[in-house]
Each structure stands twice: as structure tokens, then as C-alpha cells.
Enzyme design. Structure first.
Site, mmCIF file in Angstrom:
data_model
loop_
_atom_site.group_PDB
_atom_site.id
_atom_site.type_symbol
_atom_site.label_atom_id
_atom_site.label_comp_id
_atom_site.label_asym_id
_atom_site.label_seq_id
_atom_site.Cartn_x
_atom_site.Cartn_y
_atom_site.Cartn_z
ATOM 1 N N ASP A 47 -4.533 0.965 -2.834
ATOM 2 C CA ASP A 47 -4.366 2.022 -1.833
ATOM 3 C C ASP A 47 -3.166 2.906 -2.184
ATOM 4 O OD1 ASP A 47 -6.630 1.285 -0.514
ATOM 5 O OD2 ASP A 47 -5.660 0.769 1.368
ATOM 6 N N ASN B 35 -9.434 -0.116 -1.315
ATOM 7 C CA ASN B 35 -10.605 0.496 -0.682
ATOM 8 C C ASN B 35 -10.507 2.018 -0.623
ATOM 9 O OD1 ASN B 35 -8.587 -0.185 1.488
ATOM 10 N ND2 ASN B 35 -10.061 0.900 2.782
ATOM 11 N N HIS B 36 -9.302 2.565 -0.603
ATOM 12 C CA HIS B 36 -9.170 4.025 -0.591
ATOM 13 C C HIS B 36 -9.494 4.615 -1.960
ATOM 14 C CE1 HIS B 36 -7.490 4.886 3.485
ATOM 15 N NE2 HIS B 36 -7.350 3.566 3.435
ATOM 16 N N HIS C 196 -3.671 -3.928 2.525
ATOM 17 C CA HIS C 196 -4.822 -3.511 3.328
ATOM 18 C C HIS C 196 -4.563 -3.545 4.833
ATOM 19 C CE1 HIS C 196 -8.906 -2.464 4.188
ATOM 20 N NE2 HIS C 196 -9.178 -3.619 4.772
ATOM 21 N N ASP D 166 0.836 -1.200 0.000
ATOM 22 C CA ASP D 166 0.000 0.000 0.000
ATOM 23 C C ASP D 166 0.873 1.253 0.000
ATOM 24 O OD1 ASP D 166 -1.552 -2.214 0.722
ATOM 25 O OD2 ASP D 166 -2.953 -0.987 1.856
ATOM 26 N N HIS E 5 -0.101 4.628 -0.274
ATOM 27 C CA HIS E 5 -0.662 5.704 0.557
ATOM 28 C C HIS E 5 0.091 7.029 0.397
ATOM 29 C CE1 HIS E 5 -3.970 3.755 2.479
ATOM 30 N NE2 HIS E 5 -3.231 2.788 2.983
#
Length: 245
Positions: A54, A80-81, A190, A25, A27
């Protein structure tokens, strides 16, 4: 859009010319990625980088992370983001709910730009399948219970769809590992881990890049080789001045 144009499951031939890597991820921690790509001597002419999703939120470089979608060597799945961004842009989720997930960076992003991001993100698959036979591996965001055939079919119920994006049963110890019998090695993120960990067929590679004690991890697919670095150290090593391939 149609499933033919934007498949839920995307398939990729084995890479016979170069190497395949998978990144956890992101981010918004693009500086850490810059550093790691230099560290692994990534060759954009023949290597590929798969992403467990993500790309955005929490870190400070979400828009730079979205720009990776234009790189021909970059192959992400929906996280999911990204789903949250799409739901906000489509009017199905209030902004405050996304902000609670880390979406406050988008305050200054015009609505038209946010909708354009959402349209692009909606083209991403939920699953990527790479290679076949003993050299096969899968990439998805959160978790999947089933075998390769069920994954290949791509007929996901709403519950399975939500598990692919939000599930944590396996990582938290409440999932039945035996339900993964027949599933090839499957890279996911996740749920942040201190180090790469494997539960059943799933290899968890999110090591919390955005967190103060976290790091971004890249692993070479189907090998034990992995590289990690914190954003702080990457910046200290001059990552902001390193160019992406």
C-alpha cells in the site's frame, strides 16, 4: 510473465552487514518516510527497508512513493491498493471503484504511464521471507493462516490470495490465532492500528499515515524498536527538504 521471473514468495538472506527495517502502509506519505529514515540514521549501503505494501492512494505523494521501487534498498510486497491500480490498468476494475479506495490522484496520469506502473507492480511478490531459523521474519500485506512451510510453498488458492491482500479476520478478532502455529514473526499492514500490535505471529504496523490523527511507523525487524511520525509534524520539521538515500 512466469513465476520463475516474478516469484510469489521472494527470499532474502539475513542481513549480516547492517539492519533491517519494516515500514507500515505508506499511502503516499513520503515526507513522513523521509523524516523517519533520517531519524533512524538509515544507511543505504548496508541497511534494508521492507514494506508491507500500500505505497499509493489517499496521501498526496503516490507517484513519489512509486519512485521508491527504483531504490536498491527498498523491498515492498504487493498491497491491495497496488492490486487495484493493476486491475484498472489491465481493464479488470472500473476507475470509480479504485477512486473509492483513494485512487483519484491518477486522474492526471496518462494511461500509458499507468500501464507502465502496473507492469512494474506485477513484478512484486506477495510475500518476502528474510533469514532463517530463529532470525527469520516474513513480510506480507494483510494476513496469512498457516505455518512457514505453507508460506514457503507459495501455492496459494484464490481465497488465500485474497486474504494476503484484503484479509482482516485476525485484526477484527474473527480469525483463529492457533492457525498460525509454526509461523515466524510476520509483519503486515492493511488494517490501521493506533499503535503497533501483535496477534499470534503477526505484527500489525499500519498506524494510519494518511489519516488526520494517524502516523507512519517504521520498526527494526525482530526488535522492540519503532519510530513514528505524522505527516503534519514531518512537514513542519522540514521533511520536504530532506533527500531520500
Amino acid at each position: 510473465m512466469t513465476s520463475e521471473a516474478f516469484p510469489i514468495v521472494s527470499r532474502h538472506a539475513a542481513n549480516t552487514a547492517g539492519r533491517d527495517f519494516v515500514v507500515g502502509d505508506l499511502h503516499g506519505c513520503v515526507d513522513a518516510l523521509r523524516y523517519l529514515l533520517r531519524e533512524i540514521i538509515f544507511d543505504p549501503a548496508c541497511d534494508r527497508l521492507f514494506s508491507v505494501g500500500d505505497l499509493i492512494d489517499r496521501g498526496r505523494q503516490s507517484e513519489e512513493a512509486l519512485a521508491l521501487l527504483d531504490k536498491p534498498w527498498f523491498f515492498p510486497v504487493l498491497g491491495n491498493h497496488e492490486e487495484a491500480l493493476c486491475l484498472v490498468a489491465e481493464g479488470s476494475m472500473p476507475r470509480r471503484a479504485w477512486e473509492a479506495l483513494g485512487g483519484s490522484w491518477a486522474h492526471a496520469v496518462p494511461d500509458a504511464v499507468l500501464r507502465a506502473y502496473a507492469r512494474r507492480l506485477r513484478t512484486l511478490p506477495l510475500v518476502r521471507v528474510v533469514g532463517s531459523g530463529p532470525r527469520r521474519f516474513n513480510v506480507l500485506h494483510a494476513e496469512f493462516f498457516g505455518d512457514d512451510a505453507a508460506l514457503d510453498a507459495g501455492f496459494f488458492t484464490e481465497r488465500v490470495y485474497q486474504q494476503l491482500l484484503w484479509g482482516r479476520e485476525l485484526a477484527l478478532g474473527s480469525g483463529i490465532v492457533e492457525r498460525q502455529t509454526g509461523l515466524s514473526p510476520t509483519y503486515c499492514g492493511h488494517t490501521p492500528m493506533r499503535e503497533i500490535g501483535r496477534i499470534g505471529s503477526q505484527i500489525f504496523i499500519d498506524t494510519g499515515a494518511f489519516a488526520s490523527m494517524g502516523k507512519l511507523t517504521v520498526t527494526e525487524a525482530l526488535t522492540a524498536r519503532a519510530w513514528s511520525i505524522s505527516v503534519e509534524r514531518a512537514v513542519a520539521e522540514g521533511a520536504a527538504q530532506m533527500s531520500l538515500p
